[in-house]
Design an enzyme around this catalytic site. Structure first.
Site, short mmCIF file in Angstrom:
data_model
loop_
_atom_site.label_atom_id
_atom_site.label_comp_id
_atom_site.label_asym_id
_atom_site.label_seq_id
_atom_site.Cartn_x
_atom_site.Cartn_y
_atom_site.Cartn_z
N HIS A 155 0.83 -1.20 0.00
CA HIS A 155 0.00 0.00 0.00
C HIS A 155 0.86 1.25 0.00
O HIS A 155 2.04 1.22 0.35
CB HIS A 155 -0.92 0.03 1.23
CG HIS A 155 -2.14 -0.85 1.09
ND1 HIS A 155 -2.10 -2.20 1.34
CD2 HIS A 155 -3.41 -0.56 0.70
CE1 HIS A 155 -3.31 -2.71 1.12
NE2 HIS A 155 -4.12 -1.73 0.73
N LYS A 159 -0.89 4.95 4.69
CA LYS A 159 -1.83 4.04 5.35
C LYS A 159 -1.50 3.88 6.83
O LYS A 159 -0.33 3.70 7.20
CB LYS A 159 -1.80 2.68 4.63
CG LYS A 159 -2.85 1.73 5.14
CD LYS A 159 -3.10 0.59 4.17
CE LYS A 159 -4.11 -0.40 4.70
NZ LYS A 159 -5.41 0.22 5.01
N GLY A 165 -6.81 -4.26 6.02
CA GLY A 165 -8.07 -4.97 6.31
C GLY A 165 -8.27 -6.12 5.33
O GLY A 165 -8.79 -7.18 5.70
N1 LIG Z 1 -12.86 -0.69 2.08
C1 LIG Z 1 -12.16 -0.25 1.04
O1 LIG Z 1 -12.34 -0.66 -0.11
C2 LIG Z 1 -11.13 0.80 1.28
C3 LIG Z 1 -10.89 1.21 2.54
N2 LIG Z 1 -9.97 2.17 2.80
C4 LIG Z 1 -9.89 2.60 4.19
O2 LIG Z 1 -10.60 3.83 4.29
C5 LIG Z 1 -10.02 4.64 5.31
C6 LIG Z 1 -9.65 6.01 4.72
O3 LIG Z 1 -8.65 5.84 3.76
P1 LIG Z 1 -8.07 7.07 2.93
O4 LIG Z 1 -9.17 7.83 2.29
O5 LIG Z 1 -6.99 6.52 2.11
O6 LIG Z 1 -7.43 7.96 4.11
P2 LIG Z 1 -7.25 9.52 4.17
O7 LIG Z 1 -6.27 9.78 5.26
O8 LIG Z 1 -6.95 10.07 2.82
O9 LIG Z 1 -8.69 10.05 4.61
C7 LIG Z 1 -9.22 9.93 5.90
C8 LIG Z 1 -10.03 11.18 6.16
O10 LIG Z 1 -10.67 11.04 7.42
C9 LIG Z 1 -10.74 12.32 8.00
N3 LIG Z 1 -10.96 12.22 9.43
C10 LIG Z 1 -10.08 11.93 10.40
N4 LIG Z 1 -10.68 11.98 11.60
C11 LIG Z 1 -11.97 12.26 11.37
C12 LIG Z 1 -13.11 12.46 12.20
N5 LIG Z 1 -13.03 12.37 13.53
N6 LIG Z 1 -14.28 12.74 11.62
C13 LIG Z 1 -14.39 12.84 10.29
N7 LIG Z 1 -13.34 12.71 9.44
C14 LIG Z 1 -12.16 12.41 9.98
C15 LIG Z 1 -9.39 12.96 7.67
O11 LIG Z 1 -9.47 14.36 7.71
C16 LIG Z 1 -9.17 12.46 6.25
O12 LIG Z 1 -9.64 13.40 5.30
C17 LIG Z 1 -8.81 3.85 5.83
O13 LIG Z 1 -9.20 3.13 6.98
C18 LIG Z 1 -8.51 2.88 4.70
O14 LIG Z 1 -7.88 1.70 5.14
C19 LIG Z 1 -9.25 2.75 1.80
C20 LIG Z 1 -9.42 2.35 0.51
C21 LIG Z 1 -10.36 1.33 0.14
O1 LIG Z 2 -5.84 2.18 2.96
C1 LIG Z 2 -6.05 1.80 1.79
O2 LIG Z 2 -5.64 2.44 0.81
C2 LIG Z 2 -6.83 0.57 1.57
N1 LIG Z 2 -7.36 0.00 2.60
C3 LIG Z 2 -8.15 -1.18 2.58
C4 LIG Z 2 -7.46 -2.27 3.36
O3 LIG Z 2 -6.89 -1.98 4.43
O4 LIG Z 2 -7.49 -3.41 2.93
C5 LIG Z 2 -8.59 -1.57 1.20
C6 LIG Z 2 -7.60 -1.32 0.14
O5 LIG Z 2 -6.58 -2.27 0.27
C7 LIG Z 2 -7.04 0.09 0.20
#
Ligand SMILES: NC(=O)C1=CN([C@@H]2O[C@H](COP(=O)(O)OP(=O)(O)OC[C@H]3O[C@@H](n4cnc5c(N)ncnc54)[C@H](O)[C@@H]3O)[C@@H](O)[C@H]2O)C=CC1
Ligand SMILES: O=C(O)C1=N[C@H](C(=O)O)C[C@H](O)C1
Length: 266
Positions: A155, A159, A165
């Site tokens: 990643h 991250k 996850g």
């Molecule tokens: N399930 C999936 O397919 C995917 C899951 N993820 C997960 O999604 C989450 C976010 O990932 P990214 O967007 O890459 O991270 P990022 O760091 O770019 O975005 C997270 C956002 O959450 C905000 N934030 C932090 N504390 C907060 C609060 N108390 N209230 C509201 N907003 C708050 C931050 O300001 C930031 O803009 C991570 O846990 C990541 O692992 C990421 C990509 C795909």
């Molecule tokens: O943080 C990410 O970027 C991603 N998070 C998810 C994970 O923890 O598996 C999904 C994807 O891999 C991207």
């Protein structure tokens, strides 16, 4: 048909901003508010880099859920706040769709009990990309025949959680069918701590973090004279959006917690 009224938590993040772009294009979804940890009272439309949607930002989830009539909360934040948001949304009768990773098994069980008590749907999907869901299912199938397996997830270096996850979910799915076994030589010793990765029921999980990466995973099986590699790459966060849309539609029909997108794919 009525539009589904959606709140996005984490709207300025990499995933949250992509979710806003998806909502802007989907006629069946209506963004009614956003949750952030700053910019209380500002409108999303004031941010030039975000889609021109009209929705207020709240920093207080209780205030947001009391003032705004919403159906679904999409959470794309951090493990700590994602858990709090999911729990609070359920307490207010709003269905959570959670992409945030890093929840513990105990937290998922607690949320599952709360969903059952409130008779509300929750979808927690460690990976919304359909290709990644298939990769995990193929890995589960292969593990029936090849118990020696290592997971390598790669990643971007922003991250927060490791392993990803997706890697944890993959290991859990494999564990359902793989005969439990400690891999590698019984006398192996790490001369550099951590070099064999994390241990999940005897299989090894390795996490790589580098700028330039988005989200990638290889599940590598070793057999007699052969190697099977199952691999998925997300090169853009658009890859997650059809899964987010599917989860928002499906969560409206559920009254329990579902962990993993594979459980709602037809
Ligand atoms: N399930 C999936 O397919 C995917 C899951 N993820 C997960 O999604 C989450 C976010 O990932 P990214 O967007 O890459 O991270 P990022 O760091 O770019 O975005 C997270 C956002 O959450 C905000 N934030 C932090 N504390 C907060 C609060 N108390 N209230 C509201 N907003 C708050 C931050 O300001 C930031 O803009 C991570 O846990 C990541 O692992 C990421 C990509 C795909
Ligand atoms: O943080 C990410 O970027 C991603 N998070 C998810 C994970 O923890 O598996 C999904 C994807 O891999 C991207």
């Amino acid at each position: 048909m009525d539009k589904i009224k959606v709140i996005v938590a984490g709207p300025r993040g990499k995933m949250g901003s992509e979710a806003l772009r998806m909502i802007e294009k989907e006629e069946s979804l209506d963004l009614v508010a956003c949750l952030d940890h700053k910019y209380d009272g500002k409108n999303i439309s004031e941010f030039n880099e975000l889609p021109a949607l009209d929705a207020l930002i709240y920093t207080d989830i209780e205030k947001c859920l009391s003032e705004v009539n919403a159906d679904v909360l999409i959470d794309l934040t951090t493990p700590e706040f994602g858990y709090l948001h999911t729990k609070t949304a359920l307490q207010h009768g709003v269905r959570p769709v959670v992409g945030t990773t890093g929840f513990t098994d105990v937290q998922i069980e607690e949320l599952s009990q709360l969903a059952e008590e409130k008779q509300l749907g929750v979808i927690i999907a460690p990976n919304f990309a359909i290709g990644a869901v298939l990769m995990m299912q193929f890995a589960k199938w292969a593990a029936k025949y090849y118990p020696d397996v290592e997971i390598i997830e790669k990643h971007h270096d922003q991250k927060l959680d490791a392993p990803s996850g997706t890697a944890v979910k993959t290991a859990a799915l494999i564990k359902e069918v793989r005969e439990s076994k400690q891999q590698g030589h019984p006398n192996e010793k790490e001369t550099l701590k951590g070099s064999r990765g994390a241990d999940y029921d005897g299989m090894r999980v390795h996490s790589m973090r580098l700028p330039g990466l988005v989200a990638h995973q290889e599940v590598i099986f070793g057999g007699e004279g052969e190697i099977l590699t199952i691999k998925h790459d997300s090169m853009h966060r658009k890859s997650f959006m059809s899964g987010v849309k599917l989860a928002v539609d499906q969560v409206m029909k559920l009254d329990v917690l579902v962990y993993g997108l594979e459980n709602i794919l037809e």
